[in-house]
Design a protein around this motif. Structure first.
Motif, mmCIF file in Angstrom:
data_model
loop_
_atom_site.group_PDB
_atom_site.id
_atom_site.type_symbol
_atom_site.label_atom_id
_atom_site.label_comp_id
_atom_site.label_asym_id
_atom_site.label_seq_id
_atom_site.Cartn_x
_atom_site.Cartn_y
_atom_site.Cartn_z
ATOM 1 N N LYS A 156 0.821 -1.231 0.000
ATOM 2 C CA LYS A 156 0.000 0.000 0.000
ATOM 3 C C LYS A 156 0.847 1.271 0.000
ATOM 4 C CE LYS A 156 -2.955 -1.086 3.494
ATOM 5 N NZ LYS A 156 -2.668 -2.473 3.837
ATOM 6 N N SER A 157 2.085 1.126 0.474
ATOM 7 C CA SER A 157 2.942 2.312 0.592
ATOM 8 C C SER A 157 3.795 2.554 -0.647
ATOM 9 C CB SER A 157 3.881 2.128 1.797
ATOM 10 O OG SER A 157 4.857 1.126 1.481
ATOM 11 N N ALA A 159 4.362 3.133 -4.812
ATOM 12 C CA ALA A 159 3.851 3.537 -6.124
ATOM 13 C C ALA A 159 4.843 3.103 -7.196
ATOM 14 C CB ALA A 159 3.677 5.047 -6.172
ATOM 15 N N VAL A 188 -0.309 -3.105 -6.052
ATOM 16 C CA VAL A 188 -1.617 -2.436 -6.148
ATOM 17 C C VAL A 188 -1.707 -1.709 -7.505
ATOM 18 C CG1 VAL A 188 -3.191 -0.781 -5.060
ATOM 19 C CG2 VAL A 188 -1.585 -2.118 -3.643
ATOM 20 N N ASP A 190 -3.768 0.356 -8.855
ATOM 21 C CA ASP A 190 -4.074 1.800 -8.871
ATOM 22 C C ASP A 190 -2.863 2.659 -8.502
ATOM 23 O OD1 ASP A 190 -6.607 1.275 -9.619
ATOM 24 O OD2 ASP A 190 -7.489 1.491 -7.611
ATOM 25 N N ASN A 191 -1.834 2.010 -7.984
ATOM 26 C CA ASN A 191 -0.633 2.779 -7.603
ATOM 27 C C ASN A 191 0.404 2.841 -8.724
ATOM 28 O OD1 ASN A 191 -1.905 2.860 -5.183
ATOM 29 N ND2 ASN A 191 -0.370 1.719 -4.016
ATOM 30 N N ASN A 216 2.237 12.954 -6.830
ATOM 31 C CA ASN A 216 1.850 11.829 -5.981
ATOM 32 C C ASN A 216 2.760 11.744 -4.763
ATOM 33 O OD1 ASN A 216 -0.228 10.404 -7.835
ATOM 34 N ND2 ASN A 216 1.511 10.825 -9.168
ATOM 35 N N ASN A 218 2.260 11.386 -1.748
ATOM 36 C CA ASN A 218 1.820 10.670 -0.553
ATOM 37 C C ASN A 218 2.408 9.265 -0.407
ATOM 38 O OD1 ASN A 218 0.348 10.424 -2.939
ATOM 39 N ND2 ASN A 218 -1.373 9.430 -1.908
ATOM 40 N N PHE A 219 3.293 8.865 -1.332
ATOM 41 C CA PHE A 219 3.849 7.508 -1.235
ATOM 42 C C PHE A 219 5.225 7.520 -0.581
ATOM 43 C CE2 PHE A 219 0.668 7.067 -4.517
ATOM 44 C CZ PHE A 219 0.057 5.889 -4.160
ATOM 45 N N TRP A 222 8.919 4.088 -3.972
ATOM 46 C CA TRP A 222 8.665 4.075 -5.420
ATOM 47 C C TRP A 222 9.445 2.958 -6.092
ATOM 48 C CZ3 TRP A 222 5.499 7.101 -8.522
ATOM 49 C CH2 TRP A 222 4.829 8.151 -7.859
#
Ligand code: FCA
Length: 326
Positions: A156-157, A159, A188, A190-191, A216, A218-219, A222
């Motif tokens: 979740k963390s 991208a 994920v 969507d990321n 983006n 908020n991640f 990467w």
């Protein structure tokens, strides 16, 4: 591990009336879209070396746009060349390039980027040698997924910066392969964010990546992938400029050329974790040899030859480099 060859097409014997040449008379062109990139320098070097061994001449030329390619072909014709290997600057130039070659009675084979016909499909009449893009892309995705696990990242963390070049089929195949492997491993969807680049080099990737990172913010982590390591390096440089540290970034490229060697030789690791290395030496040598055999023995090369890759990281790059003859 050595890269291996997987021959997909069948070789057909040309039955045309083209003359066969004594080997000393043979001269071929080797035209590349990015003459300053280590991948292409090495391909041209390998072709020239083969020419020295077998006794034919290789004329190294740049073809960075359509105009330059057509004048390179004119130039080759006036030098008496019988054919050329080309990695075109735009695959849609295929029919124009093939036409010009035909006018001069020259044989043409493509390397790396396969011509597209007017119908948008690969031009199978022109023999091609290139990477198996989708499979090598999957290796990129699997490598990233494994390293994410090793670092204990919560999906979740994380991208993904997908530096894309969807106009170029081999590029799309590579990034699609990477995406599918990542999603299969639980990434994920969507990321994943696209950063479309205008070209296949570091500066166009840097320009494409920067706004995607800032949009983006908020991640915590990467991952970065693209059609080649030059582009992934552009993404990694953008992540540094944005303020991410190497332990927040996993970039995995494709090629295994001087660009990666320079990165792995830095004193401290960067966000460029690895690259899937393919032998540019073999690509340059084999494509030149295919053309040479076509000219001298009238044996048409296989319609499509696909090559495979090996993971190269900071830890094993010197060994892989040696194994692949780079
Ligand atoms: C394309 C890329 C190069 C290299 C080659 C095999 O031409 O732009 O960097 O990956 O395919």
């Amino acid at each position: 591990m050595k890269s291996s060859l997987l021959v997909l097409g069948v070789s057909t014997l040309g039955i045309g009336a083209s003359p066969l040449y004594a080997q000393d008379d043979v001269k071929i062109g080797f035209i590349v879209k990015k003459p300053e990139q280590a991948w292409f320098i090495n391909e041209q070097d390998a072709a020239s070396k083969l020419g020295e061994q077998k006794g034919f001449e290789v004329v190294r030329l740049s073809g960075e746009d359509g105009q330059q390619v057509l004048s390179a072909i004119d130039n080759l014709n006036s030098q008496g060349a019988q054919g050329f290997v080309i990695c075109p600057p735009d695959v849609r130039l295929g029919p124009a390039i093939a036409n010009r070659a035909k006018q001069y009675g020259m044989k043409v084979v493509t390397v790396d980027d396969q011509f597209l016909g007017a119908d948008g499909k690969p031009m199978e009449s022109v023999p091609h040698l290139g990477m198996s893009g989708y499979k090598i892309g999957q290796q990129v995705g699997e490598t990233i997924a494994k390293e994410m696990k090793a670092r204990g990242w919560d999906p979740k963390s994380v991208a993904a910066l997908r530096i894309s070049n969807n106009e170029l089929p081999t590029a799309k195949a590579r990034t699609d392969g990477a995406t599918d492997a990542l999603v299969d491993a639980g990434f994920v969807k969507d990321n994943i964010f696209d950063a479309p680049q205008q070209n296949t080099d570091t500066s166009s990737a840097f320009a494409a990546a920067s706004p995607v990172l800032s949009k983006n913010g908020n991640f915590e982590h990467w991952v970065i992938y693209a059609l080649n390591e030059e582009s992934v390096l552009g993404g990694v440089r953008a992540s540094e400029q944005y303020g991410l540290s190497p332990d927040q970034v996993i970039g995995v490229g494709i090629n295994g050329s001087g660009a990666a060697f320079a990165e792995f030789s830095r004193e401290k690791p960067t966000g460029f974790y690895g690259t899937i290395a393919v032998s540019s030496t073999m690509h340059g040598r084999q494509s030149a040899d295919n053309l040479y055999t076509w000219i001298t023995e009238d044996k048409q090369p296989p319609a499509n030859t696909e090559t495979t890759g090996t993971l190269m990281t900071r830890d094993n790059w010197e060994q892989v480099r040696e194994d692949l003859g780079l």
